[in-house]
Design a protein around this motif. Structure first.
Motif, short mmCIF file in Angstrom:
data_model
loop_
_atom_site.label_atom_id
_atom_site.label_comp_id
_atom_site.label_asym_id
_atom_site.label_seq_id
_atom_site.Cartn_x
_atom_site.Cartn_y
_atom_site.Cartn_z
N VAL A 90 0.83 -1.20 0.00
CA VAL A 90 0.00 0.00 0.00
C VAL A 90 0.87 1.25 0.00
O VAL A 90 0.54 2.24 -0.65
CB VAL A 90 -0.96 -0.02 1.21
CG1 VAL A 90 -1.74 1.26 1.29
CG2 VAL A 90 -1.89 -1.21 1.11
N GLY A 91 1.97 1.22 0.72
CA GLY A 91 2.90 2.34 0.74
C GLY A 91 2.33 3.58 1.39
O GLY A 91 1.63 3.52 2.39
N ASP A 92 2.61 4.73 0.78
CA ASP A 92 2.18 6.01 1.33
C ASP A 92 0.73 6.35 1.01
O ASP A 92 0.23 7.37 1.45
CB ASP A 92 3.09 7.14 0.81
CG ASP A 92 4.49 7.03 1.38
OD1 ASP A 92 4.63 6.46 2.47
OD2 ASP A 92 5.42 7.51 0.72
N ARG A 93 0.08 5.51 0.24
CA ARG A 93 -1.32 5.79 -0.12
C ARG A 93 -2.25 5.64 1.06
O ARG A 93 -3.35 6.17 1.07
CB ARG A 93 -1.77 4.89 -1.26
CG ARG A 93 -1.06 5.22 -2.57
CD ARG A 93 -1.41 4.21 -3.60
NE ARG A 93 -0.71 2.96 -3.22
CZ ARG A 93 -0.60 1.91 -3.98
NH1 ARG A 93 -1.15 1.89 -5.16
NH2 ARG A 93 0.07 0.85 -3.58
N MET A 94 -1.84 4.91 2.07
CA MET A 94 -2.68 4.71 3.25
C MET A 94 -1.91 5.16 4.48
O MET A 94 -0.77 4.76 4.69
CB MET A 94 -3.03 3.22 3.39
CG MET A 94 -3.97 2.95 4.53
SD MET A 94 -4.35 1.19 4.66
CE MET A 94 -3.23 0.72 5.94
N THR A 95 -2.52 5.98 5.28
CA THR A 95 -1.90 6.42 6.54
C THR A 95 -2.77 5.96 7.69
O THR A 95 -3.99 5.97 7.62
CB THR A 95 -1.74 7.95 6.60
OG1 THR A 95 -3.03 8.55 6.44
CG2 THR A 95 -0.82 8.44 5.51
N LEU A 96 -2.11 5.55 8.75
CA LEU A 96 -2.82 5.13 9.95
C LEU A 96 -3.27 6.36 10.72
O LEU A 96 -2.59 7.39 10.71
CB LEU A 96 -1.91 4.29 10.83
CG LEU A 96 -1.57 2.90 10.35
CD1 LEU A 96 -0.53 2.27 11.26
CD2 LEU A 96 -2.82 2.04 10.31
N PRO A 97 -4.38 6.25 11.42
CA PRO A 97 -4.80 7.35 12.28
C PRO A 97 -3.74 7.62 13.36
O PRO A 97 -2.97 6.74 13.72
CB PRO A 97 -6.10 6.86 12.91
CG PRO A 97 -6.58 5.76 12.03
CD PRO A 97 -5.36 5.17 11.39
N THR A 98 -3.73 8.83 13.84
CA THR A 98 -2.74 9.24 14.84
C THR A 98 -2.80 8.36 16.08
O THR A 98 -1.77 7.99 16.64
CB THR A 98 -2.95 10.71 15.22
OG1 THR A 98 -2.93 11.49 14.03
CG2 THR A 98 -1.86 11.19 16.15
N ARG A 99 -4.01 8.02 16.51
CA ARG A 99 -4.14 7.18 17.71
C ARG A 99 -3.53 5.80 17.48
O ARG A 99 -2.91 5.21 18.37
CB ARG A 99 -5.60 7.04 18.10
CG ARG A 99 -6.19 8.36 18.57
CD ARG A 99 -7.59 8.15 19.03
NE ARG A 99 -7.53 8.08 20.48
CZ ARG A 99 -8.55 7.80 21.24
NH1 ARG A 99 -9.71 7.51 20.72
NH2 ARG A 99 -8.42 7.78 22.55
N ALA A 100 -3.71 5.24 16.28
CA ALA A 100 -3.15 3.93 15.97
C ALA A 100 -1.62 4.00 15.93
O ALA A 100 -0.93 3.10 16.42
CB ALA A 100 -3.69 3.41 14.65
#
Length: 107
Positions: free
Chosen positions: A27-37
């Motif tokens: 997935v690379g940079d196309r998906m970012t995790l939420p800050t809490r995660a």
């Protein structure tokens, strides 16, 4: 189990392992995790280490033992106290092994 079931199981386990371990690479940079995660994942290595080490410290002679006669637990407490006081990892290992050896030979 038949030979076919064994090979299907091995193939399925391989597929699941590859997908779960390479998902973030694909997935690379196309998906970012939420800050809490992201914040919660910072504690994952410490939680995994505790999950591996703590049962070994609390298990003595085939049973759960929180008493003063458990040399593993006492060595763990002594080495943790040493590390908290000095922040020296090598010293913590030496203190823990020394306390464990003395208590094991003495008791």
């Amino acid at each position: 189990m038949t030979t076919l079931e064994i090979w299907l199981t091995i193939f399925g386990m391989t597929l699941v392992t590859i997908v779960t371990r390479s998902l973030f690479l694909m997935v690379g940079d196309r998906m970012t995790l939420p800050t809490r995660a992201q914040h919660a994942l910072r504690f994952a290595p410490a939680a995994a280490l505790i999950a591996i080490v703590l049962p070994d410290l609390l298990w003595n002679h085939g049973s759960f033992d929180l008493g003063w006669t458990n040399p593993r637990l006492m060595a763990g407490i002594a080495s943790t106290a040493f590390y908290v006081a000095t922040r020296r990892m090598l010293g913590m290992i030496v203190v823990g092994m020394a306390v464990y050896t003395v208590l094991r030979l003495w008791g």
